[in-house]
Design a protein around this motif. Structure first.
Motif, PDB file in Angstrom:
ATOM      1  N   VAL A  33       0.838  -1.202   0.000  1.00  0.00           N
ATOM      2  CA  VAL A  33       0.000   0.000   0.000  1.00  0.00           C
ATOM      3  C   VAL A  33       0.876   1.256   0.000  1.00  0.00           C
ATOM      4  O   VAL A  33       0.652   2.196  -0.776  1.00  0.00           O
ATOM      5  N   LEU A  34       1.889   1.257   0.863  1.00  0.00           N
ATOM      6  CA  LEU A  34       2.790   2.420   0.913  1.00  0.00           C
ATOM      7  C   LEU A  34       3.507   2.566  -0.425  1.00  0.00           C
ATOM      8  O   LEU A  34       3.690   3.678  -0.934  1.00  0.00           O
ATOM      9  N   HIS A  35       3.905   1.443  -0.999  1.00  0.00           N
ATOM     10  CA  HIS A  35       4.591   1.507  -2.296  1.00  0.00           C
ATOM     11  C   HIS A  35       3.676   2.094  -3.377  1.00  0.00           C
ATOM     12  O   HIS A  35       4.103   2.919  -4.185  1.00  0.00           O
ATOM     13  N   ALA A  36       2.410   1.686  -3.362  1.00  0.00           N
ATOM     14  CA  ALA A  36       1.475   2.190  -4.381  1.00  0.00           C
ATOM     15  C   ALA A  36       1.334   3.707  -4.300  1.00  0.00           C
ATOM     16  O   ALA A  36       1.116   4.381  -5.314  1.00  0.00           O
ATOM     17  N   MET A  37       1.476   4.238  -3.091  1.00  0.00           N
ATOM     18  CA  MET A  37       1.320   5.687  -2.918  1.00  0.00           C
ATOM     19  C   MET A  37       2.472   6.483  -3.527  1.00  0.00           C
ATOM     20  O   MET A  37       2.390   7.701  -3.650  1.00  0.00           O
ATOM     21  N   THR A  38       3.555   5.808  -3.880  1.00  0.00           N
ATOM     22  CA  THR A  38       4.691   6.521  -4.487  1.00  0.00           C
ATOM     23  C   THR A  38       4.605   6.551  -6.006  1.00  0.00           C
ATOM     24  O   THR A  38       5.508   7.066  -6.666  1.00  0.00           O
ATOM     25  N   ALA A  39       3.553   5.990  -6.587  1.00  0.00           N
ATOM     26  CA  ALA A  39       3.412   6.012  -8.046  1.00  0.00           C
ATOM     27  C   ALA A  39       3.277   7.454  -8.524  1.00  0.00           C
ATOM     28  O   ALA A  39       2.802   8.319  -7.785  1.00  0.00           O
ATOM     29  N   PRO A  40       3.712   7.721  -9.767  1.00  0.00           N
ATOM     30  CA  PRO A  40       3.615   9.101 -10.284  1.00  0.00           C
ATOM     31  C   PRO A  40       2.193   9.626 -10.179  1.00  0.00           C
ATOM     32  O   PRO A  40       1.232   8.909 -10.460  1.00  0.00           O
ATOM     33  N   LEU A  41       2.063  10.874  -9.791  1.00  0.00           N
ATOM     34  CA  LEU A  41       0.740  11.492  -9.686  1.00  0.00           C
ATOM     35  C   LEU A  41       0.092  11.634 -11.055  1.00  0.00           C
ATOM     36  O   LEU A  41       0.770  11.869 -12.053  1.00  0.00           O
TER      37      LEU A  41
ATOM     38  N   ALA B  18       3.985   8.226 -16.480  1.00  0.00           N
ATOM     39  CA  ALA B  18       4.700   9.329 -15.817  1.00  0.00           C
ATOM     40  C   ALA B  18       4.390  10.635 -16.531  1.00  0.00           C
ATOM     41  O   ALA B  18       5.089  11.061 -17.437  1.00  0.00           O
ATOM     42  N   ARG B  19       3.300  11.259 -16.133  1.00  0.00           N
ATOM     43  CA  ARG B  19       2.881  12.498 -16.783  1.00  0.00           C
ATOM     44  C   ARG B  19       3.674  13.703 -16.288  1.00  0.00           C
ATOM     45  O   ARG B  19       4.069  13.753 -15.120  1.00  0.00           O
ATOM     46  N   ILE B  20       3.806  14.688 -17.164  1.00  0.00           N
ATOM     47  CA  ILE B  20       4.243  16.021 -16.743  1.00  0.00           C
ATOM     48  C   ILE B  20       2.957  16.795 -16.444  1.00  0.00           C
ATOM     49  O   ILE B  20       2.169  17.077 -17.345  1.00  0.00           O
ATOM     50  N   LEU B  21       2.741  17.101 -15.189  1.00  0.00           N
ATOM     51  CA  LEU B  21       1.463  17.702 -14.774  1.00  0.00           C
ATOM     52  C   LEU B  21       1.549  19.218 -14.821  1.00  0.00           C
ATOM     53  O   LEU B  21       1.896  19.867 -13.838  1.00  0.00           O
ATOM     54  N   MET B  22       1.230  19.780 -15.991  1.00  0.00           N
ATOM     55  CA  MET B  22       1.232  21.230 -16.157  1.00  0.00           C
ATOM     56  C   MET B  22      -0.200  21.744 -16.278  1.00  0.00           C
ATOM     57  O   MET B  22      -0.477  22.687 -17.008  1.00  0.00           O
ATOM     58  N   GLY B  23      -1.098  21.087 -15.553  1.00  0.00           N
ATOM     59  CA  GLY B  23      -2.462  21.589 -15.492  1.00  0.00           C
ATOM     60  C   GLY B  23      -2.590  22.567 -14.340  1.00  0.00           C
ATOM     61  O   GLY B  23      -1.625  23.199 -13.916  1.00  0.00           O
ATOM     62  N   ALA B  24      -3.809  22.635 -13.816  1.00  0.00           N
ATOM     63  CA  ALA B  24      -4.076  23.590 -12.732  1.00  0.00           C
ATOM     64  C   ALA B  24      -3.817  22.955 -11.367  1.00  0.00           C
ATOM     65  O   ALA B  24      -4.213  23.492 -10.343  1.00  0.00           O
ATOM     66  N   GLY B  25      -3.142  21.821 -11.341  1.00  0.00           N
ATOM     67  CA  GLY B  25      -2.867  21.093 -10.113  1.00  0.00           C
ATOM     68  C   GLY B  25      -3.729  19.865 -10.071  1.00  0.00           C
ATOM     69  O   GLY B  25      -4.836  19.897 -10.620  1.00  0.00           O
ATOM     70  N   PRO B  26      -3.275  18.752  -9.525  1.00  0.00           N
ATOM     71  CA  PRO B  26      -2.008  18.594  -8.821  1.00  0.00           C
ATOM     72  C   PRO B  26      -0.803  18.754  -9.749  1.00  0.00           C
ATOM     73  O   PRO B  26      -0.927  18.634 -10.962  1.00  0.00           O
ATOM     74  N   SER B  27       0.323  19.049  -9.118  1.00  0.00           N
ATOM     75  CA  SER B  27       1.571  19.216  -9.805  1.00  0.00           C
ATOM     76  C   SER B  27       2.452  18.011  -9.478  1.00  0.00           C
ATOM     77  O   SER B  27       2.125  17.246  -8.583  1.00  0.00           O
ATOM     78  N   ASN B  28       3.535  17.818 -10.216  1.00  0.00           N
ATOM     79  CA  ASN B  28       4.417  16.709  -9.864  1.00  0.00           C
ATOM     80  C   ASN B  28       5.078  16.968  -8.515  1.00  0.00           C
ATOM     81  O   ASN B  28       5.161  18.108  -8.064  1.00  0.00           O
ATOM     82  N   VAL B  29       5.516  15.892  -7.925  1.00  0.00           N
ATOM     83  CA  VAL B  29       5.985  15.936  -6.544  1.00  0.00           C
ATOM     84  C   VAL B  29       7.450  15.526  -6.507  1.00  0.00           C
ATOM     85  O   VAL B  29       7.852  14.612  -7.222  1.00  0.00           O
ATOM     86  N   ASN B  30       8.220  16.186  -5.676  1.00  0.00           N
ATOM     87  CA  ASN B  30       9.603  15.778  -5.469  1.00  0.00           C
ATOM     88  C   ASN B  30       9.630  14.337  -4.950  1.00  0.00           C
ATOM     89  O   ASN B  30       8.893  14.002  -4.025  1.00  0.00           O
ATOM     90  N   PRO B  31      10.484  13.472  -5.533  1.00  0.00           N
ATOM     91  CA  PRO B  31      10.535  12.075  -5.081  1.00  0.00           C
ATOM     92  C   PRO B  31      10.780  11.955  -3.575  1.00  0.00           C
ATOM     93  O   PRO B  31      10.331  10.988  -2.945  1.00  0.00           O
ATOM     94  N   ARG B  32      11.461  12.917  -2.988  1.00  0.00           N
ATOM     95  CA  ARG B  32      11.690  12.886  -1.540  1.00  0.00           C
ATOM     96  C   ARG B  32      10.372  12.877  -0.771  1.00  0.00           C
ATOM     97  O   ARG B  32      10.253  12.262   0.291  1.00  0.00           O
ATOM     98  N   VAL B  33       9.377  13.613  -1.312  1.00  0.00           N
ATOM     99  CA  VAL B  33       8.075  13.701  -0.634  1.00  0.00           C
ATOM    100  C   VAL B  33       7.365  12.349  -0.691  1.00  0.00           C
ATOM    101  O   VAL B  33       6.844  11.867   0.328  1.00  0.00           O
ATOM    102  N   LEU B  34       7.350  11.733  -1.869  1.00  0.00           N
ATOM    103  CA  LEU B  34       6.694  10.424  -1.993  1.00  0.00           C
ATOM    104  C   LEU B  34       7.405   9.399  -1.121  1.00  0.00           C
ATOM    105  O   LEU B  34       6.773   8.568  -0.472  1.00  0.00           O
ATOM    106  N   HIS B  35       8.727   9.484  -1.083  1.00  0.00           N
ATOM    107  CA  HIS B  35       9.490   8.550  -0.265  1.00  0.00           C
ATOM    108  C   HIS B  35       9.141   8.718   1.228  1.00  0.00           C
ATOM    109  O   HIS B  35       8.973   7.731   1.949  1.00  0.00           O
ATOM    110  N   ALA B  36       9.035   9.981   1.647  1.00  0.00           N
ATOM    111  CA  ALA B  36       8.723  10.236   3.068  1.00  0.00           C
ATOM    112  C   ALA B  36       7.390   9.610   3.465  1.00  0.00           C
ATOM    113  O   ALA B  36       7.194   9.190   4.614  1.00  0.00           O
TER     114      ALA B  36
END
Lengths: 399, 399
Positions: A33-41, B18-36
């Motif tokens: 579950v935690l891993h799935a949350m790291t998928a690209p937004l 792996a989209r480049i999210l240049m819409g009105a949000g959500p935006s892409n996230v720093n991998p550090r955030v997903l990792h946390a």
């Protein structure tokens, strides 16, 4: 070299200890579950995200055992689910009967009051189940009861309430049955359609094995009629299910930006649930709880909830006389990395609450906790026969 | 061998593109955030989690440029932040003046109406900023205006409103200034204390570079007075800031189970913001937006927002006559993995909205999008001088 410019703590990395979360929730989460949350937004209207939404709705229906169209996750925690259930159904002046035998049913009555409803309470002692006869007597007293509300699995006491029976009473008197399944969905049976439950919400962080942050909710046909015939707007825009449904169904009308990563996590958590199978999952929760109960009783501890109505997912146990609530919990946390919960409200300091929910309902947790208690309790002045708690649990697990 | 038992899609693994999210949000996230977010869960009252909460509050104050005690993340998306701001401040019968020059300010007026407030609207044309004089004239018309509300960065039009000036007007007439900074916080300057903003909320999924799901909010001293002197309970229990503050401050009174993993992510996202530094971050957003604007104009496209009030974080651009909105966006998504947004409400089909927010405000995204438009637009019947958009952006970036 010395510097006065100490780096503030918030700029340091944070590495939480790996706790065993046997409190009242959140529970530990399957690494998948935690891993799935790291998928690209993805964007909240991306066709690929819409597939995820559809998958989540389909799996939620299976878990709720319902065909309800309006079944979706609210973008908030379990309490947001409670509020969503109430604000959508209630209008000022409506009459509600709430069965209260714990902290969370009391919260229902508080929120219903904030909706402008008149709330009538049927109390049962904490640790005992609601009495359907008393509920019916109260419903009969009032000319037009709109909702009969209750908590299926009372997280504050470890008691299971007779939902199906009370739902029938509600219908007999033209009222809706509104049920909290925060501590039951995915851990013990919740059969929305068979029981005739009209509105039901839960949370993701307990028996569904996901992090906290989403609240699955479902509205049945009678509840849909109530939504349609409202005279006033729902007081919450964020939780207005008629708007949410429009985003979650074919219409795809933008409402708010869905919490994408959390919904990825929920999809994976539901997959884990369905791979195991609901029946197998319920049996696993039951088997491990039986072992925990046997172990606690072998240590001379008394369970708080009445026999026969005990929740497998949440066990409340009396704190022995003279033993410090906080010292024991602190020793468990600091020396054993185990979290259990204290009591809420009137039973604060009097009971502990031990969760065996989702991933955590497993023999190693039962044995680890009992073993830790066998070591800690004697230091706090409560003698136990060392090894007997663990042995009793082992016997129960082998049976 | 053939089987009729096809595995349902929801049981399959999901791997988003792996989209480049240049819409009105959500935006892409720093991998550090997903990792946390994958760190082991803690209980919501665990001493180690409380440190995380304190860190988050401290960093949010820096980002909001405020010393407000009541600064915390609401457990919901940006729209929950909007609702939290309004339900806590408003009571039935209160008077609100809302400046509307876009979709999200209109949402403010809808939610204020659901709070039982009387709402007076001051319109400005979409694409133009609010007129402080018109706002003041409206405030003067009514004996007791409690709140003057506005959106700082209007996500639907790409326009920045003169918040500080309108906040002064509000105070001059004894009203609170309530401001939406969903598309500005962390991307352009938001100076709560210096501007005299009394209530302000944002979202995590835009310039703060986190996934959607939390809404930072802050209440200043004047707003605190209003909270204290309410005559009716806040209509939302889930969003009642007086209860939330009690959990987020020294009291630690349990309210709801915090979305632990999302808060880990927010802590990491805020660390990323502060490591870069607010000023550097604002400059980066500005520099990349200038390049995008130069590139779009070099392709003959017209920007929607008036010069001088354009948001660096969100650029709205007219769709050229005869070009299909959805065909272009679909080609961008399917062939280039780039998401941009369409128009909302009255400008649906008339504008595109391009976000450069948080992680995404970077030259490679500007150039990649312009290059893709140079390839797609001619196929849709709109001729461009190939290479000129990219070249103009490069020149702007080098300047």
């Amino acid at each position: 070299m010395q510097s006065n410019n100490k780096t503030p703590r918030y700029l340091e990395e944070f590495h939480p200890p790996a706790r065993i979360l046997m409190g009242a929730g959140p529970s530990n989460v399957n690494p998948r579950v935690l891993h799935a949350m790291t998928a690209p937004l993805l964007g909240h209207l991306d066709p690929d995200f819409i597939r995820v939404m559809d998958d989540v709705r389909e799996m939620l229906r299976i878990v709720f055992q319902t065909t309800n169209v309006t079944t979706l996750p609210i973008s908030g925690t379990g309490s947001a689910g409670m509020e969503a259930a109430l604000v959508n159904i209630l209008e000022p002046g409506d009459t509600v009967v709430v069965g209260i035998n714990g902290y969370f049913a009391d919260r229902i009555s508080q929120i219903a009051t904030r909706c402008g409803a008149t709330v009538h309470i049927v109390n049962a002692p904490w640790g005992h189940p609601l009495d359907p006869k008393a509920m019916e007597a109260e419903v009969k007293k009032h000319p037009k009861v709109k909702v009969v509300a209750m908590v299926h699995a009372e997280t504050s006491t470890g008691v299971q309430n007779p939902v199906a029976e009370i739902a029938q009473i509600a219908h007999r008197h033209g009222a809706l049955a509104l049920v909290d399944t925060v501590t039951s969905l995915g851990g013990i049976e919740v059969a929305i359609d068979r029981w005739g439950v009209d509105v039901c919400y839960s949370g993701t962080q307990k028996c569904l094995g996901c992090p906290p942050g989403l609240a699955p909710i479902t509205f049945g046909p009678r509840a849909e009629e109530v939504l349609k015939s409202r005279k006033t707007p729902v007081q919450s825009w964020y939780l207005d299910v008629t708007l949410l449904r429009s985003y979650w169904s074919e219409n795809r009308a933008y409402h708010h930006t869905a919490p994408i990563s959390m919904i990825y996590g929920l999809r994976e958590g539901l997959r884990v649930v369905l791979e195991e199978g609901l029946e197998a999952r319920f049996q696993r929760h039951s088997r491990n709880a039986q072992a925990l109960w046997a172990g606690l009783e072998a240590l001379g501890l008394r369970l708080f909830a009445q026999e026969g109505v005990r929740l497998p997912t949440l066990t409340a146990v009396h704190i022995p006389d003279g033993v410090s609530d906080t010292q024991v919990r602190s020793a468990l946390l600091r020396q054993y990395n185990i979290e259990i919960a204290g009591g809420l409200g009137p039973v604060a300091g009097k009971i502990w609450r031990i969760g065996l929910m989702g991933e955590n309902a497993k023999p190693s947790n039962v044995v680890t906790l009992l073993s830790a208690l066998e070591e800690i309790l004697p230091k706090m002045g409560y003698e136990v026969a060392k090894g007997e708690g663990v042995a009793a649990a082992q016997r129960a697990l082998a049976a």
